[in-house]
Design a protein around this motif. Structure first.
Motif: not given
Length: 712
Positions: A224-244
């Motif tokens: 995103l920095e290369k493309a000149g885009i200002e943004a926030e990035v967040f990541g997470r593992a999915k909840k156990p039930y969602s995976i199930w």
């Protein structure tokens, strides 16, 4: 427990103009009312309302909703009254508290009929003020967070109710974070071993691959920095039930489930959303069929975001959601965003939907349902639905739930189009009506004059609107069929007593039976709700003998010599009401034949063996077997429906014999037990009127022998 000062501080964070004095008064009033009450955990009961209020501050809700949370159990569980709450806190708060109290008393996990009626009340409460359900959802969330204090059986009941009703309802309202938390806590109760196994595999995966989330979020920020885009990035593992759930839906093991990580990118503008999408797709490979643009086509609850799934060089898939800050606020709170405050004023979020319009769209199809089970099915279909977007040939967008068919598309355009649908084209190619439509497809509906909904359509349609419309149409078709059948039954019944049926006669019968009109009488007659005897008696009471006990089958025939027994000839299977004669057999009694039976020709020169007989007048038992030759459609459920129809006409099936089976039809003999000719005529007329019956006749023994010879 959170103090009143701490709670007010939470509200003041987003609403500096909050009425602190009123919240403080509500806090004190609620604490006094619940004084001495304890929760299952042993804590003071008032810790629960305070926790519910705190949950609602996370959604930045207005003062009335926060105060309602503090008081939501007072009218039900304490000496507080509606009038008292109204006097102290105003009509708005009292009405909301009363609404939450009524929802608490609904047993949404009870029997289906009661459950459907309670769902009606739930949606009625929501339609009056959606904040009632927001408080109820927060109430359920805190109860699930503290569920371990309950007895085991109570935990299971609450968890099932949460999984079936409250979690999908939160998701339908756009509160995805709440849905995921509710599902996961219910999953912990209902399947603790399954949840533990998912967590163990996660830990193993992290040891093998390292911190995937940190690595990928870092890579995304660089792109995103290369493309000149200002943004926030967040990541997470999915909840156990969602995976199930994904493992169950895709029928794969954990090791083969690749998209177990989710990433969210929050940009400055709509344009940046699409620029971000381009940057992500340049760096990682897009997974076909896993792209959804809810920015240009928002969900009905206001949700907007771009969804895509990408895979890296190692083949691992990750889901990415791209949205602006305003879109994110709505995605977090859904319909609740309408009441959100910021800096002391209600947030004017352009993506927050009008709750009145949203609830109207959600309940539109529910209001037309008359049947409890239909209503319940419709509610659950709508609550669990995700959306796809398809186009008409003119480019208009039609929103449908995931798994919808062209038939659903037709009904979404207009009920009239749905009723007349005979086929469909998807992206220019003719497809069966049961085809599942996908995002972005163009659907063209082919209609024909004279087409009417078919019963099999209920197996094809998935939307509540389509299924409701089909059921209504089928009920109307049944009514027309019953009217025709009723007219035929009335004609036969009046002829049986030497009278002719006419409009005036039917109108007189309807009036005397206190039935609204002639058509309603015929419909009830055709559907066996009333008997032909009752209709005739309503007009000509003197022509219908009084009903008494059933005639003894041994004395059903008059004209026998003392001590003579009789049996019906299997060749013609004579019924009470038909003209009969008897043929005597030495040592075997008398065999009864219809006057027009072909077998009688064998005895033309033996007149001494003939007896002039007739049936006893009165009520005969349904024990006279008649063989019917039936040709019916070879479709799923047809035979069952025919057997049910025979039973509905008070006839018992004593034997079935299949003569011929073809890809498109069956031919069979059905031995049915009948009372008399009127009963036989009623049954035959009902079968002839059934669309799945191609042909039905009474058979003679010679016909039976011929049919078996042809097929044997």
């Amino acid at each position: 427990m959170i103090s009143d000062d701490d709670l007010i501080a939470l509200v003041r964070n987003y609403n500096p103009k909050t009425n602190e004095a009123l919240i403080r008064e509500a806090y004190a009033y609620g604490r006094d009312m619940h004084e001495g009450q304890l929760r299952h955990s042993g804590e003071p009961y008032f810790t629960h309302p305070v926790a519910v209020a705190a949950i609602l501050t996370e959604q930045r809700l207005d003062d009335a909703t926060i105060i309602t949370a503090l008081l939501h159990d007072t009218i039900e569980d304490t000496r507080a009254s509606y009038a008292d709450v109204t006097e102290r806190f105003g009509e708005e708060v009292a009405s909301l508290v009363d609404g939450v109290t009524k929802l608490t008393n609904l047993q949404l996990s009870s029997t289906e009929t009661k459950q459907a009626e309670n769902f009606r009340k739930l949606f009625m409460a929501m339609s009056r003020d959606l904040r009632v359900i927001l408080v109820k959802l927060a109430d359920r969330l805190h109860n699930m967070r503290t569920i371990r204090a309950m007895k085991t059986e109570k935990q299971a009941q609450k968890a099932r109710e949460t999984m079936d009703i409250y979690a999908p309802l939160a998701g339908r309202m756009g509160m995805q974070w709440m849905r995921e938390e509710l599902e996961d806590m219910a999953f912990r109760v209902l399947n603790p071993e399954g949840r533990s196994s998912i967590i163990r595999r996660f830990i193993t995966l992290q040891k093998e691959t390292g911190d995937v989330i940190h690595r990928i979020t870092g890579d995304m920020r660089k792109e995103l920095e290369k493309a000149g885009i200002e943004a926030e990035v967040f990541g997470r593992a999915k909840k156990p039930y969602s995976i199930w759930r994904k493992m169950q839906e895709k029928e794969v093991g954990f090791s083969r489930l690749s998209d177990i990580y989710g990433f969210r990118i929050i940009t400055q503008s709509d344009m940046d959303c699409y620029r971000t999408l381009g940057a992500i797709h340049q760096r990682w490979s897009a997974v076909p069929g896993r792209f959804k643009d809810y920015v240009s086509q928002p969900k009905t609850n206001g949700y907007r975001s771009i969804h895509t799934t990408v895979s890296g060089r190692d083949g691992k898939r990750v889901e990415v959601q791209i949205r602006t800050r305003q879109m994110h606020d709505v995605a977090e709170t859904g319909v609740a965003a309408h009441w959100s405050y910021r800096d002391g004023v209600r947030t004017q979020n352009p993506f927050a939907v009008d709750p009145a319009k949203w609830i109207a769209s959600l309940t539109e199809q529910f209001e037309t349902e008359e049947d409890h089970e239909d209503f319940l099915e419709t509610v659950k279909l709508e609550m669990y639905s995700d959306q796809v977007f398809c186009f008409t040939p003119k480019g208009e967008v039609i929103k449908l739930p995931k798994g919808a068919t062209p038939l659903d598309f037709a009904y979404a355009i207009h009920t009239r189009i749905g009723h007349a649908c005979v086929g469909a084209k998807v992206d220019g190619l003719r497809v069966p009506l049961w085809t599942r439509v996908k995002n972005g497809q163009s659907v063209e509906i082919i209609t024909a004059e004279g087409q009417t909904p078919q019963a099999t359509w209920l197996d094809i349609a998935t939307t509540g609107k389509a299924r409701s419309a089909i059921r209504r149409a089928l009920r109307e078709q049944d009514r027309e069929r019953f009217v025709r059948l009723g007219h035929e039954l009335a004609r036969a019944a009046f002829e049986h007593v030497g009278r002719k049926v006419s409009d005036k006669v039917i109108e007189t019968a309807a009036r005397n039976l206190r039935i609204p009109n002639a058509n309603e009488l015929l419909a009830r007659l055709g559907s066996a709700e009333i008997s032909t005897r009752a209709v005739v008696q309503a007009v000509y009471p003197d022509l219908v003998p009084e009903e008494g006990e059933e005639i003894d089958p041994a004395r059903a025939v008059i004209g026998l010599q003392p001590g003579q027994s009789f049996r019906r000839g299997t060749c013609c299977q004579a019924l009470p009401g038909e003209r009969i004669v008897g043929i005597t057999y030495r040592g075997e009694g008398v065999v009864v034949h219809k006057i027009d039976c072909d077998r009688l020709a064998d005895f033309e020169d033996q007149t001494d063996r003939w007896l002039d007989l007739h049936w006893s007048e009165g009520n005969h038992a349904a024990g006279y077997v008649v063989t019917l030759d039936l040709t019916i459609g070879n479709d799923a459920g047809v035979l069952g429906r025919i057997c049910t129809l025979i039973g509905q006409n008070k006839a018992n099936i004593s034997d079935l014999e299949f003569l011929d089976r073809k890809p498109d039809f069956y031919r069979l003999y059905a031995n049915v037990e009948l009372r008399d000719t009127e009963h036989a005529h009623s049954l035959l007329t009902a079968l002839e009127a059934e669309s799945d019956v191609a042909q039905v006749t009474r058979v003679q023994e010679e016909t039976k022998i011929g049919a078996r010879a042809e097929n044997g």
